[in-house]
Motif scaffolding. Structure first.
Motif, mmCIF file in Angstrom:
data_model
loop_
_atom_site.group_PDB
_atom_site.id
_atom_site.type_symbol
_atom_site.label_atom_id
_atom_site.label_comp_id
_atom_site.label_asym_id
_atom_site.label_seq_id
_atom_site.Cartn_x
_atom_site.Cartn_y
_atom_site.Cartn_z
ATOM 1 N N GLU A 173 0.765 -1.065 -0.029
ATOM 2 C CA GLU A 173 -0.118 0.054 -0.034
ATOM 3 C C GLU A 173 1.050 1.170 0.068
ATOM 4 O O GLU A 173 1.915 1.235 0.454
ATOM 5 N N VAL A 174 0.415 2.058 -0.848
ATOM 6 C CA VAL A 174 1.082 3.506 -0.691
ATOM 7 C C VAL A 174 0.185 4.641 0.067
ATOM 8 O O VAL A 174 -0.776 5.036 -0.499
ATOM 9 N N VAL A 175 0.571 4.783 1.239
ATOM 10 C CA VAL A 175 -0.289 6.010 1.959
ATOM 11 C C VAL A 175 0.447 7.180 1.761
ATOM 12 O O VAL A 175 1.592 7.495 2.394
ATOM 13 N N VAL A 176 -0.251 8.037 1.545
ATOM 14 C CA VAL A 176 0.238 9.932 1.664
ATOM 15 C C VAL A 176 -0.271 10.505 2.764
ATOM 16 O O VAL A 176 -1.643 10.271 3.165
ATOM 17 N N VAL A 177 0.476 10.964 3.723
ATOM 18 C CA VAL A 177 0.046 11.651 4.756
ATOM 19 C C VAL A 177 0.333 13.073 4.455
ATOM 20 O O VAL A 177 1.373 13.767 4.229
ATOM 21 N N ARG B 128 19.813 2.749 -11.179
ATOM 22 C CA ARG B 128 18.149 2.788 -11.110
ATOM 23 C C ARG B 128 17.541 4.133 -10.731
ATOM 24 O O ARG B 128 16.822 4.459 -11.448
ATOM 25 N N VAL B 129 18.228 4.770 -9.760
ATOM 26 C CA VAL B 129 17.739 6.108 -9.753
ATOM 27 C C VAL B 129 18.386 7.078 -10.535
ATOM 28 O O VAL B 129 18.334 8.290 -10.104
ATOM 29 N N MET C 207 10.195 7.992 -6.841
ATOM 30 C CA MET C 207 9.055 7.209 -5.854
ATOM 31 C C MET C 207 7.955 6.761 -6.470
ATOM 32 O O MET C 207 7.561 5.755 -5.990
ATOM 33 N N ILE C 208 7.492 7.199 -7.686
ATOM 34 C CA ILE C 208 6.142 6.857 -8.348
ATOM 35 C C ILE C 208 6.844 5.359 -9.028
ATOM 36 O O ILE C 208 5.942 4.368 -8.790
ATOM 37 N N GLN C 209 7.987 5.129 -9.396
ATOM 38 C CA GLN C 209 8.335 4.002 -9.789
ATOM 39 C C GLN C 209 8.263 3.141 -8.811
ATOM 40 O O GLN C 209 7.910 1.864 -8.878
ATOM 41 N N LEU C 210 8.793 3.302 -7.589
ATOM 42 C CA LEU C 210 9.008 2.372 -6.454
ATOM 43 C C LEU C 210 7.448 1.981 -6.122
ATOM 44 O O LEU C 210 7.225 0.880 -5.900
ATOM 45 N N ALA C 211 6.455 2.982 -6.342
ATOM 46 C CA ALA C 211 5.171 2.562 -5.693
ATOM 47 C C ALA C 211 4.551 1.584 -7.027
ATOM 48 O O ALA C 211 4.057 0.645 -6.623
ATOM 49 N N MET D 194 4.706 2.095 1.139
ATOM 50 C CA MET D 194 5.258 3.334 1.362
ATOM 51 C C MET D 194 4.247 4.085 2.135
ATOM 52 O O MET D 194 3.075 4.186 2.254
ATOM 53 N N ILE D 195 4.948 5.037 3.184
ATOM 54 C CA ILE D 195 4.487 5.961 3.823
ATOM 55 C C ILE D 195 5.151 7.249 3.476
ATOM 56 O O ILE D 195 6.177 7.239 3.802
ATOM 57 N N VAL D 196 4.161 8.220 2.938
ATOM 58 C CA VAL D 196 4.952 9.212 2.438
ATOM 59 C C VAL D 196 4.317 10.464 2.968
ATOM 60 O O VAL D 196 2.968 10.901 2.865
ATOM 61 N N VAL D 197 5.044 11.416 3.623
ATOM 62 C CA VAL D 197 4.582 12.598 4.056
ATOM 63 C C VAL D 197 4.944 13.661 3.396
ATOM 64 O O VAL D 197 6.298 13.748 2.984
ATOM 65 N N THR D 198 3.983 14.599 2.556
ATOM 66 C CA THR D 198 4.511 15.329 1.503
ATOM 67 C C THR D 198 3.453 16.373 1.258
ATOM 68 O O THR D 198 2.499 16.290 1.899
ATOM 69 N N HIS D 199 3.941 17.543 0.713
ATOM 70 C CA HIS D 199 3.158 18.572 0.310
ATOM 71 C C HIS D 199 2.840 18.282 -1.279
ATOM 72 O O HIS D 199 2.131 19.370 -1.668
ATOM 73 N N GLU D 200 3.167 17.248 -1.830
ATOM 74 C CA GLU D 200 2.903 17.220 -3.326
ATOM 75 C C GLU D 200 1.746 16.530 -3.659
ATOM 76 O O GLU D 200 1.574 15.266 -3.741
ATOM 77 N N MET D 201 0.820 17.293 -4.034
ATOM 78 C CA MET D 201 -0.703 16.658 -4.238
ATOM 79 C C MET D 201 -0.719 15.868 -5.431
ATOM 80 O O MET D 201 -1.385 14.803 -5.640
ATOM 81 N N GLY D 202 0.452 16.290 -6.461
ATOM 82 C CA GLY D 202 0.341 15.520 -7.579
ATOM 83 C C GLY D 202 0.870 14.061 -7.378
ATOM 84 O O GLY D 202 0.121 13.151 -7.961
ATOM 85 N N PHE D 203 1.743 13.967 -6.441
ATOM 86 C CA PHE D 203 2.205 12.655 -6.124
ATOM 87 C C PHE D 203 1.052 11.755 -5.360
ATOM 88 O O PHE D 203 0.842 10.763 -5.877
ATOM 89 N N ALA D 204 0.345 12.399 -4.651
ATOM 90 C CA ALA D 204 -0.767 11.935 -4.073
ATOM 91 C C ALA D 204 -1.713 11.390 -4.863
ATOM 92 O O ALA D 204 -2.298 9.991 -4.953
ATOM 93 N N ARG D 205 -2.022 12.032 -5.989
ATOM 94 C CA ARG D 205 -3.134 11.791 -6.883
ATOM 95 C C ARG D 205 -2.583 10.688 -7.474
ATOM 96 O O ARG D 205 -3.392 9.732 -8.016
ATOM 97 N N LYS D 206 -1.349 10.668 -8.178
ATOM 98 C CA LYS D 206 -0.647 9.736 -9.084
ATOM 99 C C LYS D 206 -0.366 8.229 -8.431
ATOM 100 O O LYS D 206 -0.759 7.362 -9.110
ATOM 101 N N ALA D 207 0.200 8.275 -7.205
ATOM 102 C CA ALA D 207 0.597 7.125 -6.690
ATOM 103 C C ALA D 207 -0.132 6.774 -5.503
ATOM 104 O O ALA D 207 0.397 5.374 -5.145
ATOM 105 N N ALA D 208 -0.845 7.611 -4.612
ATOM 106 C CA ALA D 208 -1.355 6.787 -3.496
ATOM 107 C C ALA D 208 -2.502 5.893 -3.551
ATOM 108 O O ALA D 208 -3.418 6.171 -4.424
ATOM 109 N N HIS D 209 -2.563 5.014 -2.755
ATOM 110 C CA HIS D 209 -3.811 4.255 -2.789
ATOM 111 C C HIS D 209 -4.752 4.827 -1.617
ATOM 112 O O HIS D 209 -6.070 4.751 -1.808
#
Lengths: 216, 251
Positions: free
Chosen positions: B37-41, B132-133, B188-192, B198-213
């Motif tokens: 699971e990818v959880v964005v906080v 890879r990175v 990070m998106i690749q990793l997801a 993943m537990i991701v604390v972020t302000h990147e809403m784009g990432f949350a939309r794209k990769a978060a469950h």
């Protein structure tokens, strides 16, 4: 001037003994001081307490007391040695290590806390965090103060002259007594041989500092 | 809210509380994160989201409650804690690469010293990860010689080198210049996509939309909402979340 040249063998003998005392005590003090600093930041309260007490007492009392302790009190407690050099080395190492511990501790505090957090987060134990990540960085930042302490150690070793160790200062006193008309030159000679150790140490500090500086 | 099967969680927080003196930074936190699971906080600053992230590998202690990683209660200290931390990768806001070690050594240090891998093996794995990175050619350099984005990608590789069960990201792009944010997010998106938990604390809403469950919204030390990204961004339930989102969107 003549008095220096005539007594060159005595000067050289004293110089070598001062060098010997300084190098041996310096090595012991660096090791013991670093251990004290490690104890000071360890998670074990008893170790922290011991380190703090030791450093506070030793750092805030005169070196002469450390010498009396090593040369007079230790033998009474049953710790005897054949040569007074041993007592001198014990006193100088014990005294200098307190200063080294403080310098290393300040170096440890200068390493950003994130370095330790990153090390812990990949599963390192406290001892690994300290020896692999913190101390290597801390020691680099404290090289200038450490060299200062070692320069002080070289000069402090002259106290051994008062405790039957014939080092540079001990010979200096003997020569001054024997050549009452040339005391000034006797002392110039003594100072010169001290400078022979301490000035290169200062240059070494600059050199090492530039070599090992870490960019952040 | 997503429904969850108990006991299926890889990371589970149960009634976790923490105070900083008077300040109650974590209030009765319950959170389960399942494998893969990818959880964005997200949440305003001071909402406790970083503290939550750091508590999961015990960089922050907690006052009460239970945190379990893969069914095991997080030990308080010592060898057991170190062992468990090796299974939890962490990426920091300020990268925290070891300043006195080369890029390659940064990645191999954990595998060699903690897992006991040989240097040859660790080097091989590390080079593969660095490739890879996208920073393979930087291997012999020191961290300070790299850009922020490159350093953060190395930090991700360093965490991955321990083959963790879960990866924690504590505001991984907040210290980066805007043009470097995407290179880190791409990794990070690749990793997801590859199924990393993943537990991701972020302000990147784009990432949350794209990769978060799931998106977990925190405010004032509490979890206020826990929903899918779509639900959260289009139809937030709480007024606090609505308020937070409206502030983001006005710019």
């Amino acid at each position: 001037m003549d008095v220096i040249i005539e007594n060159l063998p005595a000067y050289v003998d004293g110089f070598l003994r001062t060098l010997f005392l300084s190098v041996v005590s310096g090595i012991f003090a660096l090791i013991f001081g670093t251990l004290l600093a490690a104890a000071r930041v360890s998670p074990i309260a008893a170790l922290r307490g011991f380190s703090m007490t030791y450093v506070e007492i030793v750092r805030n009392t005169p070196l002469t007391i450390a010498f009396f302790f090593a040369a007079v009190v230790l033998p009474r407690l049953g710790v005897t040695f054949q040569q007074f050099e041993v007592a001198a080395i014990i006193a100088l190492s014990a005294y200098t290590s307190a200063f080294i511990a403080e310098a290393v501790r300040s170096g440890v505090n200068s390493v950003p806390v994130g370095q330790a957090e990153a090390a812990r987060s990949i599963g390192m134990k406290f001892s690994q965090v300290l020896t692999l990540i913190i101390l290597p960085q801390a020691l680099r930042t404290v090289i200038p103060p450490l060299i200062n302490i070692l320069i002080a150690l070289v000069k402090n070793s002259s106290v051994a002259g008062a405790f039957y160790v014939l080092e540079l200062f001990g010979y200096g006193r003997q020569l001054a007594n024997a050549h009452g008309d040339a005391v000034l030159w006797v002392l110039v000679g003594v100072a010169f041989f001290y400078l022979l150790i301490t000035v290169p140490l200062g240059y070494l500090a600059n050199l090492v500092e530039r070599k090992v500086a870490i960019a952040r | 809210m997503t429904t969850q099967v108990p006991g299926d969680a890889l990371v589970s927080l149960n009634a976790v509380n923490k105070h900083y003196g008077e300040l109650h930074v974590l209030k009765d936190i319950n959170l389960d994160v399942r494998k893969g699971e990818v959880v964005v906080v997200i949440g305003p600053s001071g909402s406790g989201k970083s503290t939550l992230c750091r508590a999961i590998n015990r960089l922050e202690t907690i006052d009460d409650g239970v945190i379990k990683i893969d069914g095991k209660v997080l030990p308080a200290e010592g060898k057991e804690l170190a062992k468990l931390r090796a299974d939890v990768g962490m990426v920091f806001q300020s990268f925290n690469l070891f300043a006195h070690k080369t890029i390659l050594e940064n990645v191999t240090l954990g595998p060699i010293k903690v897992k006991g891998l040989s240097k040859a093996e660790a080097d091989k794995d590390a080079m593969a990860l660095l490739e890879r990175v996208g920073v393979g050619h930087q291997a012999p350099k020191l961290p300070a010689q790299l850009s922020g984005g490159q350093q953060q990608r190395v930090a991700i590789a360093r965490a991955l080198a321990m083959k963790p069960k879960v990866m924690l990201f504590d505001e991984p792009t907040s210290a980066l210049d805007p043009e470097m944010i995407n290179e880190v997010l791409d990794v990070m998106i690749q990793l997801a996509k590859e199924g990393m938990t993943m537990i991701v604390v972020t302000h990147e809403m784009g990432f949350a939309r794209k990769a978060a469950h799931r998106v977990v919204f925190m405010d004032g030390g509490q979890i206020v909402e826990d929903s899918t990204p779509e639900e959260f961004f289009t139809n937030p339930k709480s007024s606090r979340a609505k308020d937070f989102l409206s502030k983001l969107l006005t710019h």
